[in-house]
Design an enzyme around this catalytic site. Structure first.
Site, PDB file in Angstrom:
ATOM      1  N   HIS A 389       0.867  -1.151  -0.008  1.00 65.73           N
ATOM      2  CA  HIS A 389      -0.065   0.019  -0.206  1.00 65.73           C
ATOM      3  C   HIS A 389       0.838   1.235   0.126  1.00 65.73           C
ATOM      4  O   HIS A 389       2.022   1.198   0.622  1.00 65.73           O
ATOM      5  CB  HIS A 389      -0.905  -0.078   1.364  1.00 65.73           C
ATOM      6  CG  HIS A 389      -1.682  -1.147   1.147  1.00 65.73           C
ATOM      7  ND1 HIS A 389      -1.997  -1.624   2.441  1.00 65.73           N
ATOM      8  CD2 HIS A 389      -2.503  -1.830   0.282  1.00 65.73           C
ATOM      9  CE1 HIS A 389      -2.988  -2.739   2.182  1.00 65.73           C
ATOM     10  NE2 HIS A 389      -3.272  -2.871   0.980  1.00 65.73           N
ATOM     11  N   TYR A 578       3.460   0.734   4.956  1.00 64.90           N
ATOM     12  CA  TYR A 578       4.010  -0.506   5.715  1.00 64.90           C
ATOM     13  C   TYR A 578       3.563  -1.911   5.568  1.00 64.90           C
ATOM     14  O   TYR A 578       3.313  -2.526   6.676  1.00 64.90           O
ATOM     15  CB  TYR A 578       3.955   0.083   7.230  1.00 64.90           C
ATOM     16  CG  TYR A 578       4.355   1.320   7.318  1.00 64.90           C
ATOM     17  CD1 TYR A 578       5.685   1.873   7.116  1.00 64.90           C
ATOM     18  CD2 TYR A 578       3.532   2.405   7.383  1.00 64.90           C
ATOM     19  CE1 TYR A 578       6.044   3.239   7.505  1.00 64.90           C
ATOM     20  CE2 TYR A 578       3.744   3.890   7.771  1.00 64.90           C
ATOM     21  CZ  TYR A 578       5.122   4.322   7.572  1.00 64.90           C
ATOM     22  OH  TYR A 578       5.303   5.377   7.449  1.00 64.90           O
ATOM     23  N   HIS A 579       2.980  -2.215   4.303  1.00 61.45           N
ATOM     24  CA  HIS A 579       2.134  -3.316   4.277  1.00 61.45           C
ATOM     25  C   HIS A 579       2.764  -4.311   2.798  1.00 61.45           C
ATOM     26  O   HIS A 579       1.904  -4.839   2.284  1.00 61.45           O
ATOM     27  CB  HIS A 579       0.682  -3.277   4.119  1.00 61.45           C
ATOM     28  CG  HIS A 579       0.137  -2.466   5.216  1.00 61.45           C
ATOM     29  ND1 HIS A 579      -1.059  -1.462   4.824  1.00 61.45           N
ATOM     30  CD2 HIS A 579       0.312  -2.494   6.659  1.00 61.45           C
ATOM     31  CE1 HIS A 579      -1.126  -1.032   5.918  1.00 61.45           C
ATOM     32  NE2 HIS A 579      -0.512  -1.368   6.957  1.00 61.45           N
ATOM     33  N   PRO A 580       4.126  -4.702   3.211  1.00 64.74           N
ATOM     34  CA  PRO A 580       4.522  -5.213   1.866  1.00 64.74           C
ATOM     35  C   PRO A 580       4.103  -6.680   1.841  1.00 64.74           C
ATOM     36  O   PRO A 580       4.060  -7.340   2.900  1.00 64.74           O
ATOM     37  CB  PRO A 580       6.063  -5.261   1.977  1.00 64.74           C
ATOM     38  CG  PRO A 580       6.377  -4.969   3.446  1.00 64.74           C
ATOM     39  CD  PRO A 580       5.203  -4.229   3.954  1.00 64.74           C
TER      40      PRO A 580
END
Length: 656
Positions: A389, A578-580
């Protein structure tokens, strides 16, 4: 000694009362010869008497003292489990070796060790979460970034974003937890499952067993919902280890929801039947403290003799012989060690760590590995297809004190409320409101846009921007305000993780490729305008909300709030969500873009699985910590060969 002298005098005073005088009470026997060299009943005399004749009261206690996990003088926690339960010396073999003690690894270790016959080893590169009191304080999350508890990755220089990055090098900071609990120990504690349509799409793409109705019971298994009006919902459950509450610590969240209503959206439970709408944030906070997976899952299991947890253990590779995973090598205290798995090795090192370890072990793209002289075990698209994201925030000032500021956090009142009762501003997760909507060009069943209400206007020094490019964006002194986080949930631009070298201690190259696709830029412009429309509603107008700080000097050559101005702003200040995910992508056996099958087995390698956010076929519609925990819960059942959620599945069907 002074207290004993005082209490003896109090006792003598008691004996001098009428009740005892009537009995002719005397204390002459205190005049013992051994203390006769001192004045009778003087402090010196009483001290001499005490030193000769004081004795135990026969009430010994506290030799295994109970206290909090961050109290260095305690032996057991409040559930009477040993607080020092990590090991420095390990066995040579275990049944299961789990690499990475993060959001997934802590869950897996707890679940696999439920079978007393399973010998389980959890290896974590970071330290224990007990080493920093701020880890447990929700409002202190930002203080953990770029600390020893954070891998603090940085991306490769970006062509279309990061223009105001710290260092003026177009490289984004990527915080990832390097500590037990992983990123659940340093994140904003948001509990967002995503859309039901995310999982149905996974299933449609060949991931059998991963549709919404398949995974919902595993969300419920973990959950202990503490929101009263959701306790009877078919979409929620009580009694699990993961506490979920609504973050109402900062009152401005209600304005956010009411503003959404004014724009025609409903107040919803976004983890329920319908995700589209606005709601107060559901978060993992218990009794005012962070509800990480180490606290909620792992710590209660660490008393088990069949579970060993080893910290500060940096895994360097998986040992693979004849395409069978045999064990792992790791470094602890500057010494290389080897440990073997009789059943399986499970990578739960996250969307960066898991692909890095696989590639170091010879599992990855052939040309890339050969270029680094790493012997190729099997050619798989490890590290490719990375999704994340991305967001740009709108800083807003207001004439109300409904938000959160540093002085509020540091006030005596806030400290006292938190330390004594686990309440007050310090229990704030940061993001106190969430909303999910569809942009004008969204063609999917799931939303493509998320808003967060971040209930503070942080200082510029906290934001990790260049001090020159970022000037004017955020205040230098605390000001009443907040941020609207405008997030793209399904960017068209994707990236990759690749090795920089064959040295396991070198950070990998991380290229998220933000805004490579111009449509992502146009969507971000649209949703920023939607966010500003939100701020013009009555609930925010009542507190004098202004967005003047968007008028940053670095973009002042464009007309304020024009498309060109917003694009400039986005390219300078948009950052990771912060959502890999998806770097060890799950897919069907004939999917050439996948690394693991629906059983999470690495294709072509026996006894090796991956279970973390890296296996997601696509990033989910929202924060990824809850889906990662779900993946670990389901993985544990797959590995154990059991169906632990049969009753929950039956309960769900009965409430349809």
């Amino acid at each position: 000694m002074h207290m004993m002298i005082e209490s003896m005098r109090k006792g003598l005073e008691l004996l001098n009362t009428k009740a005892f005088r009537e009995l002719g009470t005397e204390v002459d026997r205190l005049k013992v010869p051994v203390c006769s060299h001192t004045t009778y009943l003087s402090d010196e005399h009483l001290k001499c008497f005490i030193q000769h004749f004081a004795a135990t009261a026969y009430h010994p206690t506290s030799t295994c003292r109970m206290g909090s996990l961050i109290d260095p003088n305690t032996v057991v926690d409040t559930e009477l489990h040993d607080t020092k339960r990590t090991v420095d010396h390990i066995n040579s073999t275990y049944d299961y070796i789990i690499v990475g003690g993060g959001s997934a690894g802590c869950v897996l270790a707890a679940r696999l060790s439920e079978d007393s016959n399973n010998r389980v080893l959890l290896l974590e590169a970071g330290g224990e979460e007990t080493g920093n009191a701020n880890i447990q304080i929700p409002a202190a999350a930002l203080s953990l970034w770029k600390s020893q508890w954070d891998w603090a990755y940085r991306t490769t220089p970006q062509k279309n974003s990061g223009f105001a990055s710290e260092g003026d090098d177009n490289r984004h900071l990527w915080p990832r937890g390097k500590v037990l609990g992983g990123s659940s120990s340093i994140n904003m504690m948001q509990y967002v499952r995503g859309s039901r349509h995310d999982y149905d799409e996974w299933k449609e793409e060949g991931c059998d067993g991963w549709g919404y109705e398949d995974v919902l019971p595993y969300f419920l298994k973990s959950e202990d919902i503490r929101i009263d009006d959701l306790k009877d919902s078919r979409y929620h459950n009580t009694g699990g280890p993961l506490v979920v509450i609504k973050d109402t610590s900062i009152p401005i969240w209600k304005r956010f929801v009411d503003a959404g209503k004014e724009l025609g959206y409903k107040e919803i439970d976004y983890n329920g039947e319908n995700q589209i709408g606005f709601g107060g944030s559901q978060v993992n906070i218990k009794h005012g403290a962070r509800g990480s997976t180490v606290v909620q899952f792992l710590r209660p299991a660490m008393h088990r003799t069949n579970l060993h947890v080893c910290v500060d253990a940096h895994v360097t590779k998986v040992l693979i012989e004849d395409k069978i995973a045999r064990g792992v090598s790791f470094v602890k205290n500057n010494k290389k060690q080897t440990v073997y798995a009789e059943k399986e090795v499970i990578l739960s090192a996250g969307a960066i760590g898991s692909p890095q370890i696989l590639m170091l072990s010879g599992v990855g793209p052939r040309a890339h590995l050969e270029g680094l002289n790493i012997p190729v075990v099997i050619d798989l698209p490890v590290g490719q297809n990375m999704e994340d994201h991305v967001y740009a925030f709108t800083p807003a000032t207001m004439n109300s004190s409904e938000g959160f500021t540093g002085p509020k956090a540091e006030s005596f009142s806030s400290m006292a409320k938190y330390l004594l009762f686990g309440k007050g501003p310090l229990t704030m997760s940061g993001d106190v409101g969430s909303a999910f909507i569809k942009s004008s060009k969204c063609k999917t069943k799931y939303p493509d846009t998320q808003f967060h209400l971040f209930a503070t206007l942080p200082l510029l020094e906290m934001a990790h921007y260049s001090p020159t490019s970022g000037v004017g964006l955020l205040p230098d002194e605390w000001t009443d305000g907040f941020l609207i986080i405008n997030m793209i949930l399904h960017p068209r631009s994707t990236g990759f993780v690749m090795l920089e070298s064959d040295d396991p201690f070198d950070y990998p190259a991380i290229d998220p490729n933000y805004f490579e696709n111009e449509e992502d830029v146009q969507q971000m412009i649209e949703i920023m305008r939607k966010g500003m429309q939100l701020l013009k509603t009555k609930p925010f107008a009542e507190i004098g909300t202004q967005v003047d700080r968007l008028n940053v000097p670095v973009c002042s050559h464009f007309s304020f709030l024009s498309d060109e101005h917003l694009k400039c702003y986005i390219q300078h200040f948009a950052v990771t969500g912060y959502h890999p995910t998806s770097t060890c992508r799950m897919g069907s056996s004939n999917d050439p873009n996948s690394v693991v099958d629906p059983q999470l087995r690495v294709k072509g390698i026996r006894n090796l699985r991956v279970a973390d956010a890296s296996v997601m076929p696509h990033v989910t519609s929202g924060n990824t910590n809850a889906p990662t925990i779900m993946i670990a819960e389901k993985a544990a059942d797959i590995i154990r060969g059991i169906d632990s959620v049969a009753k929950l599945r039956k309960k769900i069907k009965s409430t349809e």
